[in-house]
Write an enzyme that holds these catalytic residues in place. Sequence first.
Site, PDB file in Angstrom:
ATOM      1  N   ARG A 153       0.834  -1.216   0.000  1.00  0.00           N
ATOM      2  CA  ARG A 153       0.000   0.000   0.000  1.00  0.00           C
ATOM      3  C   ARG A 153       0.861   1.256   0.000  1.00  0.00           C
ATOM      4  NH1 ARG A 153      -4.864  -2.152   3.816  1.00  0.00           N
ATOM      5  NH2 ARG A 153      -6.154  -2.853   2.090  1.00  0.00           N
TER       6      ARG A 153
ATOM      7  N   LYS B 270     -20.999 -16.739  -0.937  1.00  0.00           N
ATOM      8  CA  LYS B 270     -22.454 -16.635  -0.783  1.00  0.00           C
ATOM      9  C   LYS B 270     -23.132 -15.731  -1.807  1.00  0.00           C
ATOM     10  CE  LYS B 270     -22.592 -17.428   4.144  1.00  0.00           C
ATOM     11  NZ  LYS B 270     -22.748 -16.784   5.441  1.00  0.00           N
TER      12      LYS B 270
ATOM     13  N   GLY C 226     -11.235  -8.537  -3.250  1.00  0.00           N
ATOM     14  CA  GLY C 226     -10.983  -9.565  -2.235  1.00  0.00           C
ATOM     15  C   GLY C 226     -10.183 -10.746  -2.711  1.00  0.00           C
TER      16      GLY C 226
ATOM     17  N   GLY D  44     -13.609  -3.329  -0.531  1.00  0.00           N
ATOM     18  CA  GLY D  44     -14.975  -2.817  -0.380  1.00  0.00           C
ATOM     19  C   GLY D  44     -15.287  -1.708  -1.366  1.00  0.00           C
TER      20      GLY D  44
HETATM   21  P1  AMP Z   1     -15.985 -14.088  -0.919  1.00  0.00           P
HETATM   22  O1  AMP Z   1     -15.320 -13.429   0.245  1.00  0.00           O
HETATM   23  O2  AMP Z   1     -17.474 -14.050  -0.888  1.00  0.00           O
HETATM   24  O3  AMP Z   1     -15.378 -13.652  -2.226  1.00  0.00           O
HETATM   25  O4  AMP Z   1     -15.654 -15.630  -0.764  1.00  0.00           O
HETATM   26  C1  AMP Z   1     -14.368 -16.149  -0.836  1.00  0.00           C
HETATM   27  C2  AMP Z   1     -14.389 -17.453  -0.121  1.00  0.00           C
HETATM   28  O5  AMP Z   1     -15.285 -18.329  -0.781  1.00  0.00           O
HETATM   29  C3  AMP Z   1     -13.046 -18.155  -0.115  1.00  0.00           C
HETATM   30  O6  AMP Z   1     -12.592 -18.204   1.208  1.00  0.00           O
HETATM   31  C4  AMP Z   1     -13.366 -19.540  -0.648  1.00  0.00           C
HETATM   32  O7  AMP Z   1     -12.754 -20.576   0.094  1.00  0.00           O
HETATM   33  C5  AMP Z   1     -14.862 -19.627  -0.506  1.00  0.00           C
HETATM   34  N1  AMP Z   1     -15.442 -20.605  -1.431  1.00  0.00           N
HETATM   35  C6  AMP Z   1     -15.317 -20.625  -2.768  1.00  0.00           C
HETATM   36  N2  AMP Z   1     -15.923 -21.711  -3.275  1.00  0.00           N
HETATM   37  C7  AMP Z   1     -16.443 -22.399  -2.240  1.00  0.00           C
HETATM   38  C8  AMP Z   1     -17.165 -23.608  -2.128  1.00  0.00           C
HETATM   39  N3  AMP Z   1     -17.472 -24.340  -3.205  1.00  0.00           N
HETATM   40  N4  AMP Z   1     -17.543 -24.017  -0.898  1.00  0.00           N
HETATM   41  C9  AMP Z   1     -17.225 -23.286   0.196  1.00  0.00           C
HETATM   42  N5  AMP Z   1     -16.535 -22.130   0.151  1.00  0.00           N
HETATM   43  C10 AMP Z   1     -16.147 -21.683  -1.058  1.00  0.00           C
END
Ligand code: AMP
Length: 420
Positions: free
Chosen positions: A35, A221, A377, A400
Amino acid sequence: MQTIDKFNFAGKKAFVRVDFNVPLDENFNITDDNRIRAALPTLKKIIADGGSLIIGSHLGRPKGATEKFSLKHIIGRVSELLGVEVQFASDCMGDEPAAKAAALKPGEALLLENLRFYAEEEGKPRGLADDATDEEKAAAKKAVKESQKNFTKALASYADCYVNDAFGTAHRAHASTALIANYFDTDNKMFGYLMEKEVKAVEKVMKDINRPFTAIMGGSKVSSKIEIIENLLTKVDNLIIAGGMTYTFTKALGGKIGNSLCEDDKLDLALELLEKAKASNVNIVLAVDAKIADKFANDANTQFVDIDNIPDGWSGLDIGPKTEVLFADVIKNSKTILWNGPTGVFEFENFTSGSHAVGVAIVEATKNGAFSLVGGGDSVACVNKFGLADGVSYVSTGGGALLEAIEGKVLPGIAAIQEA
Ligand code: AMP
């Protein structure tokens, strides 16, 4: 709008808001200085012009002045990287910073203590009792908003011009990231180089789109990505859905997902999003196969199965080989690409293949002239882990902030300069 390249800083004092929110170990050593490096082109340009720097930043989420979050820990590294002995003001308010700022000569630099030591930076009251009444909360909020004006005015008084190079906090309407801009006229406020690059990258995927435009949305999610998906449906030609959110769609469509991640309260929403995509002529690309595991661990037993036929006791932790080819074909035929979120649990070495394949396809498309933006992220962690960062057009530094920008929100830090 003023630009940093056109501005001559000779003899001027510039207040530069940077994002020096770097990770420190228990001995206050910086463990990742990216950064600081990201702000160097801006800081060096001002010094080279013969200007002087008043550098403002936050570090962490302090609730008041604390040793742990003091920016004094980083002066050595900032001085070393900038090539200038940086002075330090142990408070960002009061006589000390004002005198030090006033005494700055061309080519000199002053780092102010953590702006967030003051509640006025964020404009949020602190220290409210847990049982505070709504009236007390409202009064405290009013008071901090009132004192925020003096705080902002004092920061602005140190300088002749304002440069915002902190994209990571551009989604916050804080004193030093947005409100301060009101104290400078249009000709004396501008983005730094990093902000300019981030803003241009966002514009290339939100406004100035070369088609076909493909977005790859992964991560865990659906619920955390709904607003982004809805906004993207108005922009993209192809929307690839990957990662943990895949299984909510598969289940909604009647598939068997075993123990895969699923948000049962979002099944109707998943169907609605598919309907909306159809109505907007967006090609939704869903996984057709998965790499499944019998436990949530790197050393789990694994097999490849059709996405809608996952046995009980097993969960999909990455996309399968057929899906890798399917996704890569769509990506390689795209001219604009946005990637947010891994296709699987990339933290486990045995479930990185899908994310790697997506990254490689993006690099290939980029070589063939596509514009690719990776950010928000974990996909940044992916391209870094796979050594692919140099092969994409732009890797965003703002988590973010980038996500809010692709949700279609106006970022206060950008609006404060752009809409002046
Ligand atoms: P996000 O912060 O919403 O971008 O999510 C990233 C996280 O999603 C990472 O830590 C991944 O390990 C998790 N992730 C990706 N695919 C899967 C999956 N099939 N099952 C569980 N976690 C997942």
